[in-house]
Design a protein around this motif. Structure first.
Motif, PDB file in Angstrom:
ATOM      1  N   UNK A 222       0.807  -1.225   0.000  1.00 47.56           N
ATOM      2  CA  UNK A 222       0.000   0.000   0.000  1.00 47.56           C
ATOM      3  C   UNK A 222       0.833   1.265   0.000  1.00 47.56           C
ATOM      4  N   UNK A 223       2.144   1.146   0.277  1.00 48.88           N
ATOM      5  CA  UNK A 223       3.036   2.301   0.210  1.00 48.88           C
ATOM      6  C   UNK A 223       3.679   2.424  -1.173  1.00 48.88           C
ATOM      7  N   UNK A 224       3.298   1.535  -2.088  1.00 48.41           N
ATOM      8  CA  UNK A 224       3.889   1.469  -3.419  1.00 48.41           C
ATOM      9  C   UNK A 224       5.347   1.028  -3.365  1.00 48.41           C
ATOM     10  N   UNK A 225       5.704   0.291  -2.313  1.00 46.42           N
ATOM     11  CA  UNK A 225       7.043  -0.278  -2.183  1.00 46.42           C
ATOM     12  C   UNK A 225       7.014  -1.725  -2.666  1.00 46.42           C
ATOM     13  N   UNK A 226       8.073  -2.149  -3.315  1.00 45.42           N
ATOM     14  CA  UNK A 226       8.141  -3.530  -3.755  1.00 45.42           C
ATOM     15  C   UNK A 226       8.316  -4.442  -2.541  1.00 45.42           C
ATOM     16  N   UNK A 227       7.483  -5.475  -2.450  1.00 45.62           N
ATOM     17  CA  UNK A 227       7.556  -6.417  -1.321  1.00 45.62           C
ATOM     18  C   UNK A 227       7.653  -7.856  -1.807  1.00 45.62           C
ATOM     19  N   UNK A 228       7.634  -8.031  -3.126  1.00 45.32           N
ATOM     20  CA  UNK A 228       7.731  -9.376  -3.664  1.00 45.32           C
ATOM     21  C   UNK A 228       7.819  -9.336  -5.174  1.00 45.32           C
ATOM     22  N   UNK A 229       8.018 -10.498  -5.751  1.00 44.99           N
ATOM     23  CA  UNK A 229       8.017 -10.630  -7.213  1.00 44.99           C
ATOM     24  C   UNK A 229       7.468 -11.999  -7.555  1.00 44.99           C
TER      25      UNK A 229
END
Length: 267
Positions: A222-229
């Motif tokens: 929700x912060x527009x941070x990458x947390x996975x792929x």
């Protein structure tokens, strides 16, 4: 099964019979984590019915590992920053792997290829989940496997959407030549990452393993941070270079749906 005893519990600790010193240390962490303010050594010892000397020894050890913090001015104890770091790491891994499982299954069913979900943990790219495809090829990758960052589709995604520190970390050390087409030069890798960022997906044909390709896309929170792929993995005859437009579309759509379930909004 043989039980290993870590030592005899002191009578002054007033702990239940058979309780180990590790048990007391874990209960101290649990207790401090649930308190809304720092506590004195006397308060903690009284709560556990233990001597201050016993509790102090445990707190010193926990403090050395960053699990407990002692205020320099008041000498009171509270949870250490390491607990927050561990909690965030575990929570993030659990969220991405669990929330993405159903979407990964649908991706595998739609493409017939193996599906992997990865996360960067302490500068290491780790596989969180693997679903085998319907082809005759079965990959030896398992959850917990560490992937190369500079030569994998997952790694390129993380390089493209993380801060510059990750890129600097990767190029500051020798980049192993895993296969004939592995990118091992910093400038060439920089160009590749710029292309990944522009198109929103990454591939790595013959770069990590000859005749194998992967197509990956980023997962955001929700912060527009990458947390996975998330990626599909298969032989180059099934995932060509470049990948089929249909494959790109379904992988991107899967990543978007997982991201949306984590609170991300495509704005």
């Amino acid at each position: 099964m043989k039980r290993i005893k870590e030592g005899r519990v002191e009578n002054s600790a007033k702990e239940p019979g058979g309780t180990s010193t590790l048990d007391l240390a874990l209960r101290l962490i649990d207790y401090l984590a649930t308190q809304n303010q720092p506590l004195t050594l006397a308060q903690i010892a009284k709560t556990f019915g233990a001597s201050k000397a016993t509790v102090y020894r445990h707190l010193v050890t926990l403090q050395r590992h960053g699990l407990v913090r002692q205020d320099a001015d008041t000498s009171r104890y509270e949870p250490g920053i390491k607990l927050l770091m561990l909690g965030e790491s575990v929570r993030a891994r659990f969220d991405v792997a669990t929330i993405g499982r159903q979407e990964a299954e649908q991706l595998g069913a739609a493409t017939g290829q193996a599906v992997t979900i990865c996360r960067l943990i302490d500068w290491k790219l780790v596989v969180l989940d693997l679903l085998h495809g319907r082809t005759v090829i079965e990959f030896g990758t398992r959850p917990g496997t560490e992937l190369s960052i500079h030569s994998s589709a997952h790694g390129k995604i993380w390089l493209a959407y993380s801060g510059p520190e990750l890129f600097d970390h990767v190029v500051s050390q020798p980049m192993k030549q895993w296969a004939p087409r592995t990118i091992t030069g910093a400038e060439r890798l920089r160009e590749e990452i710029a292309l990944v960022r522009e198109r929103g997906w990454a591939a790595a044909p013959d770069e990590l393993i000859t005749a194998v390709n992967a197509l990956a896309a980023p997962i955001f929170n929700h912060h527009n941070d990458i947390v996975g792929s998330v990626a599909i993995v298969g032989a180059t005859q099934f995932i060509p270079e470049p990948p089929n437009p249909e494959q790109i579309e379904v992988v991107l759509a899967t990543a978007h749906r997982i991201s949306e379930r984590l609170g991300w909004r495509n704005t």
